[in-house]
Design an enzyme around this catalytic site. Sequence first.
Site, short mmCIF file in Angstrom:
data_model
loop_
_atom_site.label_atom_id
_atom_site.label_comp_id
_atom_site.label_asym_id
_atom_site.label_seq_id
_atom_site.Cartn_x
_atom_site.Cartn_y
_atom_site.Cartn_z
N ASN A 258 0.81 -1.23 0.00
CA ASN A 258 0.00 0.00 0.00
C ASN A 258 0.83 1.28 0.00
O ASN A 258 0.41 2.29 -0.55
CB ASN A 258 -0.99 -0.01 1.17
CG ASN A 258 -0.31 -0.09 2.51
OD1 ASN A 258 0.80 -0.60 2.61
ND2 ASN A 258 -0.96 0.39 3.53
N PRO B 121 10.50 -5.66 -1.50
CA PRO B 121 9.18 -5.02 -1.58
C PRO B 121 8.12 -6.08 -1.83
O PRO B 121 8.43 -7.23 -2.17
CB PRO B 121 9.31 -4.10 -2.80
CG PRO B 121 10.48 -4.56 -3.57
CD PRO B 121 11.32 -5.44 -2.71
N GLU C 98 5.08 -4.53 11.78
CA GLU C 98 4.06 -3.49 11.52
C GLU C 98 2.92 -4.19 10.80
O GLU C 98 2.99 -4.42 9.59
CB GLU C 98 4.66 -2.39 10.64
CG GLU C 98 5.68 -1.52 11.33
CD GLU C 98 5.05 -0.56 12.34
OE1 GLU C 98 3.81 -0.46 12.38
OE2 GLU C 98 5.81 0.08 13.09
N GLY D 12 1.34 -5.71 16.27
CA GLY D 12 2.78 -5.63 16.05
C GLY D 12 3.65 -5.35 17.24
O GLY D 12 3.20 -5.22 18.38
N GLU E 49 8.22 2.41 14.33
CA GLU E 49 8.93 3.09 13.25
C GLU E 49 8.83 4.59 13.50
O GLU E 49 8.01 5.05 14.30
CB GLU E 49 8.32 2.70 11.90
CG GLU E 49 8.51 1.22 11.67
CD GLU E 49 8.32 0.73 10.24
OE1 GLU E 49 7.31 1.09 9.62
OE2 GLU E 49 9.17 -0.04 9.78
N1 LIG Z 1 1.32 -1.55 10.57
C1 LIG Z 1 1.80 -1.03 9.46
O1 LIG Z 1 2.64 -0.14 9.47
C2 LIG Z 1 1.29 -1.51 8.12
C3 LIG Z 1 1.52 -0.70 6.99
C4 LIG Z 1 1.03 -1.14 5.75
C5 LIG Z 1 0.34 -2.34 5.64
N2 LIG Z 1 0.14 -3.09 6.75
C6 LIG Z 1 -0.64 -4.34 6.64
O2 LIG Z 1 -0.24 -5.09 5.49
C7 LIG Z 1 -1.33 -5.87 5.01
C8 LIG Z 1 -1.51 -5.64 3.52
O3 LIG Z 1 -0.32 -5.86 2.86
P1 LIG Z 1 0.01 -7.23 2.10
O4 LIG Z 1 -1.24 -7.83 1.57
O5 LIG Z 1 1.14 -6.95 1.18
O6 LIG Z 1 0.51 -8.14 3.31
P2 LIG Z 1 1.09 -9.63 3.25
O7 LIG Z 1 1.19 -10.06 4.66
O8 LIG Z 1 0.35 -10.48 2.31
O9 LIG Z 1 2.55 -9.44 2.62
C9 LIG Z 1 3.50 -8.58 3.19
C10 LIG Z 1 4.88 -8.95 2.69
O10 LIG Z 1 5.27 -10.19 3.26
C11 LIG Z 1 5.77 -11.06 2.25
N3 LIG Z 1 5.58 -12.44 2.69
C12 LIG Z 1 4.51 -13.24 2.51
N4 LIG Z 1 4.71 -14.43 3.11
C13 LIG Z 1 5.93 -14.38 3.68
C14 LIG Z 1 6.70 -15.30 4.45
N5 LIG Z 1 6.26 -16.52 4.78
N6 LIG Z 1 7.92 -14.90 4.90
C15 LIG Z 1 8.38 -13.66 4.62
N7 LIG Z 1 7.71 -12.77 3.88
C16 LIG Z 1 6.49 -13.12 3.42
C17 LIG Z 1 5.00 -10.64 1.02
O11 LIG Z 1 5.66 -11.09 -0.15
C18 LIG Z 1 4.99 -9.14 1.18
O12 LIG Z 1 6.20 -8.57 0.74
C19 LIG Z 1 -2.54 -5.39 5.79
O13 LIG Z 1 -2.82 -6.31 6.82
C20 LIG Z 1 -2.08 -4.06 6.37
O14 LIG Z 1 -2.75 -3.65 7.53
C21 LIG Z 1 0.62 -2.72 7.97
C1 LIG Z 2 -0.97 6.58 7.18
C2 LIG Z 2 0.17 5.74 6.66
C3 LIG Z 2 0.40 4.53 7.52
C4 LIG Z 2 1.01 3.42 6.71
C5 LIG Z 2 0.18 2.19 6.82
O1 LIG Z 2 -0.50 1.70 5.93
#
Ligand SMILES: NC(=O)c1ccc[n+]([C@@H]2O[C@H](COP(=O)([O-])OP(=O)(O)OC[C@H]3O[C@@H](n4cnc5c(N)ncnc54)[C@H](O)[C@@H]3O)[C@@H](O)[C@H]2O)c1
Ligand SMILES: CCCCC=O
Length: 481
Positions: free
Chosen positions: A153, A177, A250, A451, A455
Amino acid sequence: MSLNAQPAASLFINGRPVEGEGDALSVRYPYTGEEIALLHEASLDQVAQACQAAADAQPAWAAMSPVERGRVLTRAAAIIRERNDELSRLETLDTGKPIQETLVADWESGAQALEFFGGLSASITGQMIPLGQDWAYTRREPLGVCAGIGAWNYPSQIACWKAAPALVMGNAMVFKPSEETPLGALKLAEILIEAGLPAGVFNVVQGRGQVGAALTTDANVDKVSLTGSVPTGRRVYAAAAEGMRHVTMELGGKSPLIVFDDANLENAVSAAILANFYSSGQICSNGTRVFLQEGIREAFLNRLAERVRNVRAGDPLDPETQHGPIVNAAQADKIRAAIEAGEQAGARLVCGGPGEGAFVPPTVFADATDDMLIARDEIFGPVMTTLEFYDEDEVVRRANGTGFGLAAGVFTQDLTRAHRVISRLEAGTCWINAYNLTPVEMPFGGVKLSGLGRENSAAAIEHYSQLKSVYVGMGDVEAPY
Ligand SMILES: NC(=O)c1ccc[n+]([C@@H]2O[C@H](COP(=O)([O-])OP(=O)(O)OC[C@H]3O[C@@H](n4cnc5c(N)ncnc54)[C@H](O)[C@@H]3O)[C@@H](O)[C@H]2O)c1
Ligand SMILES: CCCCC=O
């Protein structure tokens, strides 16, 4: 206009672009579905090579003075700002987010992180502890090689938020990424080299989950920082534990935004819009459970529906567009399934709905109950669930009734109540009369399932360094025999 965004190569290892030897990775513009780049994942050997390059480069980088390391980051921030238009366009092609958002929020937030940690660098010191005639001191030392794994995102912001505190402390990084949005991190790698970062200190590998898993368990990796979902977080945390690696997690959320009767209506509605529909709702900290006190509820829903109706959805590259497509078809289907589940469970659709193709419009549910899926699960799309409440104790209990704990917000003009309620909410990042503002000066992160670690801000330094304690004896050493 050509949408070609093909980079020089898929990976960036030891200071140069390297083609991936793994499976193909097609990168598509979410608005049209057109392929804008064709990358290749890193092979497992290439993941190991990137980690080895990082391990080889890290000691010399750590030996540079903090002010020299800080200067590199500050230069990188300036380069990003010079190229913001071009970088923001690439971010829009990669994610589908409206250019009016990426121009101000994504790379700019990354530049702020690089600038902040670059400036902080020289003032990071240890502690001196007087112990009578003896004394002790502490040193903040790097962890070694940090693995960064990103979500789709905020791809470039996430890369910068992880790289800046890691690098400034003298660590090296290998960043993976999301496979959905792989382009921004490669630009960051180039920019850091241009700013003077030694080869091997920041590397990029591409790939799906198995590449992330290989990175997490590589023998050279000392820390894993993940931004992603809770299920992925569980897997990565468990795998990192095997090697006693440090982690930052996170993860996702289902955050509450509580609007009391005395709130400023217009501001509360604005915050709810920012808390649910910015980036088409694909934000971890979104306040997707909007608790409305009974006295303000109708007025809030009416005004919200009125304002949401005016949203301009369309081509993300058009500067007038306010609402873009969902990142891919699978995610759009997941969001539509959640909307359908909400309607079937008896929640009232105030506005929005399933939409079509890549677009899901801003959607608001009313008359929802806490047990409905739309009030429990992270949807990660533009779906707001509103819930009615009557008093403070009740709303605090219901707001905390989730395994998540990323964020929370309170709207009221009674600041005593605002602070009291916030102190009782189980969330890592909170807002009073605001929402989703994440300045680099403020720690960002979650509690409970959302989490570990923080950060941004000086707090992030603790998560990318380890403390060495040094006792200094100043007198004779006495032994019993
Ligand atoms: N707290 C935060 O700062 C924050 C920020 C942005 C997004 N998010 C969360 O991220 C999620 C959406 O993103 P997404 O769909 O890309 O998440 P996801 O968990 O599907 O993937 C995140 C990353 O992890 C990798 N990954 C997947 N399986 C793995 C494994 N077994 N080992 C290591 N890496 C692995 C993916 O390739 C990707 O790069 C939502 O739940 C959102 O809330 C959290
Ligand atoms: C508001 C930006 C926070 C990043 C998480 O998705």
